[in-house]
Write a protein that holds these residues in place. Structure first.
Motif, PDB file in Angstrom:
ATOM      1  N   CYS A  68       0.837  -1.206   0.000  1.00 41.24           N
ATOM      2  CA  CYS A  68       0.000   0.000   0.000  1.00 41.24           C
ATOM      3  C   CYS A  68       0.866   1.247   0.000  1.00 41.24           C
ATOM      4  O   CYS A  68       0.577   2.225  -0.706  1.00 41.24           O
ATOM      5  N   SER A  69       1.943   1.228   0.782  1.00 38.60           N
ATOM      6  CA  SER A  69       2.867   2.359   0.817  1.00 38.60           C
ATOM      7  C   SER A  69       3.537   2.552  -0.535  1.00 38.60           C
ATOM      8  O   SER A  69       3.684   3.685  -1.017  1.00 38.60           O
ATOM      9  N   MET A  70       3.924   1.450  -1.159  1.00 37.73           N
ATOM     10  CA  MET A  70       4.550   1.518  -2.476  1.00 37.73           C
ATOM     11  C   MET A  70       3.591   2.124  -3.508  1.00 37.73           C
ATOM     12  O   MET A  70       3.974   2.991  -4.305  1.00 37.73           O
ATOM     13  N   ALA A  71       2.350   1.671  -3.486  1.00 36.34           N
ATOM     14  CA  ALA A  71       1.356   2.186  -4.432  1.00 36.34           C
ATOM     15  C   ALA A  71       1.109   3.667  -4.207  1.00 36.34           C
ATOM     16  O   ALA A  71       1.035   4.459  -5.162  1.00 36.34           O
ATOM     17  N   SER A  72       0.980   4.060  -2.938  1.00 41.25           N
ATOM     18  CA  SER A  72       0.731   5.467  -2.618  1.00 41.25           C
ATOM     19  C   SER A  72       1.868   6.349  -3.099  1.00 41.25           C
ATOM     20  O   SER A  72       1.643   7.422  -3.677  1.00 41.25           O
ATOM     21  N   ASN A  73       3.099   5.901  -2.895  1.00 47.33           N
ATOM     22  CA  ASN A  73       4.253   6.699  -3.303  1.00 47.33           C
ATOM     23  C   ASN A  73       4.481   6.680  -4.807  1.00 47.33           C
ATOM     24  O   ASN A  73       5.163   7.553  -5.336  1.00 47.33           O
ATOM     25  N   THR A  74       3.907   5.689  -5.470  1.00 45.81           N
ATOM     26  CA  THR A  74       4.026   5.620  -6.929  1.00 45.81           C
ATOM     27  C   THR A  74       3.016   6.535  -7.611  1.00 45.81           C
ATOM     28  O   THR A  74       3.358   7.283  -8.541  1.00 45.81           O
ATOM     29  N   PHE A  75       1.770   6.494  -7.144  1.00 46.46           N
ATOM     30  CA  PHE A  75       0.705   7.242  -7.806  1.00 46.46           C
ATOM     31  C   PHE A  75       0.511   8.646  -7.241  1.00 46.46           C
ATOM     32  O   PHE A  75      -0.094   9.497  -7.894  1.00 46.46           O
ATOM     33  N   ALA A  76       1.010   8.904  -6.051  1.00 45.88           N
ATOM     34  CA  ALA A  76       0.951  10.243  -5.472  1.00 45.88           C
ATOM     35  C   ALA A  76       2.306  10.564  -4.839  1.00 45.88           C
ATOM     36  O   ALA A  76       2.442  10.649  -3.620  1.00 45.88           O
TER      37      ALA A  76
END
Length: 209
Positions: A68-76
């Protein structure tokens, strides 16, 4: 038959905790406003899952938190997203480091929390004494592993992002570990103790049926 029932119960518990991790990671519920900072609560289900379901479950939940952290930092992306998203990192080596920081360090929350809980219970420590210890240590594990990994693996990049010299990075990292993370760990201590006591009682009653 009993083993199969136990496995299904375990998998159901992990799935429910994982859903809670995703919910907290993607909504304002994942943050608590303290007098000075906003403390994350996303790691709370990871710690509770490790207590209720064991280190393996805690590791899986930690991985979910990390993804979830990876996705958040990728898309935002933010200023420091290069440390958490392999898709932003400019090199293969940097991408591997980002996967460790975003996912690997969060897996350690579940492992350490689960092992610590088992160790404290073997010492026959009462739940009300063991729960706050695991809550505090589990939360600090997140900060120490993440910030420690950034210091040892991405010190030049971190210094450049923060606009300081590399010799100043240690002070910045230490400030995070000993500053805001202490308040965050205290919040985890309270939440894990309060929620853990209730959940342990519920699980014990269901297991006794």
């Amino acid at each position: 038959m009993r083993k199969k029932k136990y496995d299904m119960r375990w998998m159901t518990g992990v799935a429910m905790m994982a859903a809670l991790v995703v919910l907290l990671a993607n909504t304002p519920l994942g943050m608590i406003q303290l007098p000075i900072i906003k403390a994350t609560t996303t790691h709370i289900p990871v710690i509770l899952g490790a207590i209720l379901l064991g280190p393996m479950a805690g590791s899986i939940l930690g991985a979910v938190f990390g993804l979830c952290s990876m996705a958040s930092n990728t898309f935002a992306p933010t200023l420091l997203s290069f440390a958490f998203s392999p898709f932003i990192s400019p090199s293969v080596a940097g991408a591997v480091k980002a996967v460790w920081i975003s996912v690997g360090c969060r897996v350690m929350i579940g492992l350490i929390s689960g092992w610590l809980w088992l160790g404290l219970k073997k010492m026959r420590l009462p739940d009300l004494a063991a729960l706050p210890v695991v809550g505090f240590v589990g939360s600090m594990t997140n900060t120490v592993f993440v910030m420690g990994s950034i210091y040892f693996l991405l010190r030049p990049e971190y210094a450049q992002a923060m606009g300081v010299g590399t010799d100043a990075v240690f002070g910045l990292v230490l400030g995070v570990i000993t500053g805001s993370s202490i308040l965050e760990a205290l919040a985890a201590l309270v939440l894990v103790t309060a929620l853990g006591k209730v959940l342990i009682h519920v699980v014990s009653r269901r297991a006794g049926r």
